[in-house]
Design an enzyme around this catalytic site. Structure first.
Site, PDB file in Angstrom:
ATOM      1  N   ASP A 543       0.862  -1.185   0.000  1.00  8.45           N
ATOM      2  CA  ASP A 543       0.000   0.000   0.000  1.00  8.45           C
ATOM      3  C   ASP A 543       0.902   1.241   0.000  1.00  8.45           C
ATOM      4  O   ASP A 543       2.127   1.136   0.158  1.00  8.45           O
ATOM      5  CB  ASP A 543      -0.845  -0.074   1.285  1.00  8.45           C
ATOM      6  N   GLU A 546       2.689   5.113  -3.860  1.00  8.48           N
ATOM      7  CA  GLU A 546       2.704   6.144  -4.940  1.00  8.48           C
ATOM      8  C   GLU A 546       4.042   6.841  -5.050  1.00  8.48           C
ATOM      9  O   GLU A 546       4.421   7.197  -6.168  1.00  8.48           O
ATOM     10  CB  GLU A 546       1.592   7.169  -4.676  1.00  8.48           C
ATOM     11  N   ASP A 620      -9.201   4.300  -1.532  1.00  8.16           N
ATOM     12  CA  ASP A 620     -10.110   4.676  -0.445  1.00  8.16           C
ATOM     13  C   ASP A 620     -11.410   5.277  -0.945  1.00  8.16           C
ATOM     14  O   ASP A 620     -11.593   6.499  -0.949  1.00  8.16           O
ATOM     15  CB  ASP A 620      -9.385   5.657   0.494  1.00  8.16           C
TER      16      ASP A 620
HETATM   17  C1  NOJ Z   1      -4.560   3.352   2.861  1.00 13.49           C
HETATM   18  C2  NOJ Z   1      -5.246   2.260   2.116  1.00 13.49           C
HETATM   19  O1  NOJ Z   1      -5.819   2.745   0.940  1.00 13.49           O
HETATM   20  C3  NOJ Z   1      -6.273   1.607   3.017  1.00 13.49           C
HETATM   21  O2  NOJ Z   1      -6.897   0.573   2.336  1.00 13.49           O
HETATM   22  C4  NOJ Z   1      -5.603   1.111   4.277  1.00 13.49           C
HETATM   23  O3  NOJ Z   1      -6.573   0.568   5.140  1.00 13.49           O
HETATM   24  C5  NOJ Z   1      -4.883   2.248   4.969  1.00 13.49           C
HETATM   25  N1  NOJ Z   1      -3.952   2.837   4.062  1.00 13.49           N
HETATM   26  C6  NOJ Z   1      -4.142   1.796   6.228  1.00 13.49           C
HETATM   27  O4  NOJ Z   1      -3.143   0.926   5.906  1.00 13.49           O
END
Ligand code: NOJ
Length: 961
Positions: A543, A546, A620
């Site tokens: 995650d 970017e 998200d």
């Molecule tokens: C951002 C991610 O997009 C999300 O899915 C994740 O729960 C959080 N980071 C925490 O790791």
């Protein structure tokens, strides 16, 4: 000794950080526009748009200042080389080396570089150590093949002065017409231009020039305000190489739809971007970013970027791949043209002009002449690779939330799924499982026994995915960080010292996966001996790659940061996320010698090529109906762009969905190639067994439908892995000649199965309108209600408990009907074949099966069958190729049979039939199996069921009806 900050300033910093994190975690209303650049706030975007405006408004007198110097042209072995001259003024000309490669696949590649920078004859400012060249290594990350030069491409002798013509492609039906002055290229197929470069004259290669400090009071002729440094949101980019953007217009004459260039929360058919009703004002931006609470129907950038675009019209699909890893924007304008000015638009043709510009790097474009969407997927995949065939579990249901808080919690959730008989394959751990956000560690209080937890999961063949992010906590008690520092494996600042920024752990460093030594180190961290507490059923989630940097410009790294090889972050930004996933992929392949299981990695950030190593999700999203709806075009777009293993957080990440929304989201999510429920840390628990009746039952039914169809899904994944076809397909892929369907992006087809669904994405809806393109009969999946009629919408009932899905006549759909707790437990289950007869009483389908875990399939360890029904006979025929693992695999599968055949639209002549004759390859004599015919009331198709024909799935056989 470093001086410590005064306490007050430390508190201010801490407070600022808390506020920042609070902003990042607490659901608000919508995106903070002020955190992300608009075109007018990005120097090169503004300059390229202004350049285009000048060319457009002065069209009659405008002449592009680029000319191909005819005396430099050489053509040899499928490649043309020459020098394009940019005339800056009568005494300043810039030499831009040009290479056009004609590839065996029929794709043409156009590369324009800048001689001075190539030769290093430029000066950098601020003592920068950056490379002087334009970045030319994006291909090292994105491309894996398809670069063989065509041996049959020919320099045509017919060309008049001022032109160079090359014929190339399949049967030499393609032609590139290169106009020397102004330099532009037309790509033709069968004598017609389909793609044209620099038709509008927007070609713009910002050549290197020294910064001249003018005497006080004097101003330069050009507006240099964004050439030498740029400040945004309090961060200043030092731009040691000055302006170096590349821009070009790419026209698709006669094409009214363009698709692709993810990632945006927008429609499948891309919108115009130069204003006007229903259009965007901003270009589509590609600059991988952690956009908090992203907005919908917007060209704003998101987490990933694939600069691949398809243009489509009736009978033809073409496209371009803009291979550039720097920040990129794309403007889209559509124009209508008519041969008859009095026609009032009747018979007029729409053309699409696109304008692409990137902040840095070479100009490097691949031009595809199709002519079909299938051909586009195939040739693009030859270049950037196809989807890795995932393990079977990876395409089943994933249960995630931020966070499952202890190992006991995980075990309890696991037990509850079984108690309520809801299937699932994978449970996920978000960042809280770590010891204080130090990746590769476990919180000793909450996860004292990770292996015990993993072993319980393994009892029902279930897996665990844990998150590992690229930011490494900067503390003395983090051995991973100590190593990163001592081995110098982190991303650096412009002054070549280690870069430090803020992310989940607070102060962090970022692993630089451009560095081969860093990759090697990263690979090592995942070995079972290093990442203690992990068993082979643990997989990885990458995650924030970017990369997301909470205190960085636009929530990412400064552009003047430095990566391995002395490339600036500006040069490589969009490929950064892929380099991490790439390293993690290698890590999972090498976790232990001799353990050969296919890796599974989920990534948030991506670039062209990420499909080879990962799945992606749309980040998200929010628990709203609008976010549910947009997930469909987003997932479809990813498929069009060659990265089909895609999904969105089921239920919505932020906020709490209503029970109806959650239920509808599951019914939609079962059509995402990547199916995972996920939720923010502040949301209420929402595992499907918690939602109560009737929702829990309805959600379980939806998940069961996904599990029942896993054989069809796996076959579709196999197709994607060999020819790049999207796993779920939009209307224009399946019916490329039906203009009414080109913009449809709320219904989709599963692989080649003929299954067509239109998920309910509206609150309170009890039906959906499904558009049918052709005259074939379609049947409701559950009760065989008939829908027929081309070119119109049909109302399909969809009360809450119903997933609206139709089967197109003419297909054979493989299924497994026995409900199990996980897909791993279905391994030896028998199959059901659903034969949906078309108007001629025929049907066709295929099934791909392998062990779902190892790489044995690469050596023939698989079953690939084609089923055909015609003239009252069903046959199973081998369409695979054999290898050293074939015989062994077939042996393990010898006991896996077909237990049921359903024939939909069974002819009424079967009404008194009671049996079928079965002949299996190698059997001494034919056997029989029972057939039962079921008539149905008008409006529903009759069907027949053959019970237990007892033929092996891996064998050839024939059944006479
Ligand atoms: C951002 C991610 O997009 C999300 O899915 C994740 O729960 C959080 N980071 C925490 O790791």
């Amino acid at each position: 000794m470093a001086r410590s900050r005064p306490a007050s300033s430390r508190w201010t910093l801490l407070l600022a950080f808390v506020v920042l994190v609070a902003c990042l975690v607490a659901p608000g209303v919508s995106v903070k526009h002020e955190n992300f650049k608009k075109c007018s706030q990005s120097g090169f975007c503004k300059r390229n748009r202004a350049f285009a405006d000048e060319a457009t408004t002065q069209a009659s007198s405008w002449s592009s200042p680029y000319e191909l110097d005819a005396s430099t042209i050489r053509f040899e072995n499928g490649q043309l080389e020459g020098v394009v001259i940019k005339t800056v003024s009568s005494n300043e000309k810039v030499r831009l080396p040009l290479t056009i490669s004609f590839l065996e696949s029929g794709v043409a590649r156009v590369v324009v570089d800048e001689e001075k920078r190539t030769k290093g004859e430029i000066e950098l400012r601020h003592d920068s150590q950056a490379r002087k060249q334009r970045y030319n290594e994006a291909g090292q990350w994105a491309l894996v093949g398809g670069l063989d030069l065509s041996q049959s491409a020919l320099l045509s002798s017919e060309a008049e002065p001022g032109f160079t013509k090359i014929t190339y492609g399949p049967d030499n039906k393609f032609q590139a017409i290169i106009h020397h002055a102004p330099f532009n290229v037309e790509f033709q197929r069968d004598g017609e231009t389909h793609v044209q470069l620099n038709k509008k004259g927007y070609l713009n290669v910002e050549h290197w020039r020294p910064k001249v400090d003018l005497p006080e009071g004097e101003e330069s002729v050009e507006d240099q305000s964004t050439w030498w440094e740029e400040t945004f949101g309090g961060n200043t980019d030092s731009k040691p190489k000055g302006p170096e953007s590349v821009g070009l217009d790419i026209s698709f004459p006669g094409y009214s739809h363009v698709f692709g260039i993810p990632e945006h929360a927008d429609s499948l058919s891309l919108k115009e971007t130069r204003g006007g009703s229903g259009n965007h004002e901003e270009p589509y931006r590609m600059y991988n970013s952690d956009v908090f609470e992203y907005e919908l129907n917007s060209p704003m950038t998101l987490y990933g970027a694939i600069p691949f675009m398809q243009a489509h019209r009736k009978d033809s699909t073409v496209g371009v791949f803009w291979l550039n890893a720097a920040e990129t924007w794309v403007d889209i304008v559509k124009t209508k043209s008519s041969s008859n000015p009095l026609s009032l638009g009747v018979g007029s043709k729409t053309s699409t002009q696109t304008h692409w510009f990137s902040e840095a790097g070479q100009l490097d474009i691949f031009v595809f002449l199709g002519p079909t969407p299938r051909e586009m997927s195939k040739t693009y995949g030859e270049l950037t690779g196809y989807t890795q065939l995932p393990q079977q579990f990876a395409i089943a249901y994933h249960q995630c939330r931020w966070n499952y808080v202890t190992d006991e919690d995980v075990k309890e959730v696991d037990r509850k799924f079984d108690k309520y008989q809801i299937p699932y394959d994978v449970i996920w751990l978000d960042i809280e499982y770590t010891d204080g956000k130090k990746y590769f560690s476990w919180d000793p209080l909450t996860f004292p026994d990770p292996k015990g937890m993993e072993e319980q999961l393994d009892e029902s063949e279930r897996k665990l995915v844990v998150i590992i992010d690229p930011h490494i906590k900067n503390t003395n008690d983090n051995p991973v960080d100590q190593e990163l520092q001592s081995k110098e494996l982190g991303v650096k600042k412009k002054d070549n010292t280690l870069y430090e920024g803020w992310c989940w752990p607070g102060s962090s460093h970022w692993v630089d996966c451009f560095n081969p030594a860093a990759i090697k180190w990263w690979v090592n961290l995942f070995k079972y001996d290093n990442f203690k507490g992990t068993l082979p059923n643990v997989f990885i989630w990458n995650d924030m790659n970017e990369p997301s940097v909470f205190n960085g410009p636009e929530t990412t790294m400064p552009k003047d940061n430095m990566h391995y090889g002395n490339w600036e972050h500006r040069d490589v930004h969009n490929v950064n996320g892929l380099t991490l996933v790439n390293a993690t992929f290698n890590a999972l392949v090498e976790r232990k010698k001799g353990e050969l299981q296919r890796p599974f990695i989920l990534t948030r950030s991506f670039f062209a090529g990420a499909q080879r190593v990962s799945a992606m999700w749309t980040g998200d999203n929010q628990a709203t109906w609008e976010h549910l709806a947009i997930s469909l075009p987003m997932v479809l777009t990813n498929g069009v762009a060659g990265f089909p293993f895609a999904g969105a957080d089921v239920g919505g990440f932020f906020n709490n969905p209503s029970k109806e929304l959650l239920t509808r989201w599951y019914q939609t999510g079962i059509w995402y190639p990547f199916l995972r429920a996920h939720a923010h840390i502040d949301t209420r628990r929402r595992e499907p067994y918690l939602v109560g009746d009737p929702y829990m039952g309805i959600i379980s039914q939806a998940l069961r439908l996904r599990y029942q169809l896993l054989p069809a899904w796996y076959t579709a994944f196999h197709e994607a892995s060999v020819n790049g076809m999207p796993i779920v397909r939009p209307q224009y892929y399946v019916h490329p000649n039906d203009e009414n369907g080109f913009a449809i992006d709320d219904q989709l087809y599963l692989g080649s199965t003929g299954l067509l669904t239109k998920p309910v994405v509206q609150e309170g809806a009890t039906s959906v309108e499904i558009y049918l393109a052709d005259d074939e009969k379609y049947y409701d999946y559950f009760d065989y209600t008939i829908y027929q009629g081309a070119g119109k919408k049909h109302t399909v009932p969809a009360p809450l408990e119903k997933v609206p899905v139709l089967m197109q006549g003419g297909h054979i759909i493989p299924r497994r009907d026995r409900p199990r707790r996980s897909s791993g437990l279905m391994k030896w289950d028998p199959y059901t074949l659903v034969i949906v007869l078309d108007k001629n009483g025929e049907a066709d389908g295929s099934l791909y099966v392998d062990d779902g875990e190892t790489f044995d399939f690469e050596r023939g360890g698989y079953i690939f069958r084609r089923f055909r029904f015609g003239e009252n006979t069903l046959t199973s025929e081998d369409i695979g190729t054999t290898g050293p693992k074939t015989a062994g695999y077939l042996k393990t599968m010898a006991g896996v049979h077909v237990e049921k055949i359903v024939v939909v639209n069974a002819p009424s002549t079967w009404h008194d039939r009671t049996s079928v004759t079965v002949m299996e390859d190698g059997a001494k004599s034919a056997t029989t199996a029972s057939l039962q015919y079921f008539a149905q009331p008008a409006g529903k198709a009759a069907y027949a069921i053959v019970k237990n024909p007892d033929v092996a799935i891996g064998k050839a056989w024939k059944i006479d009806f």
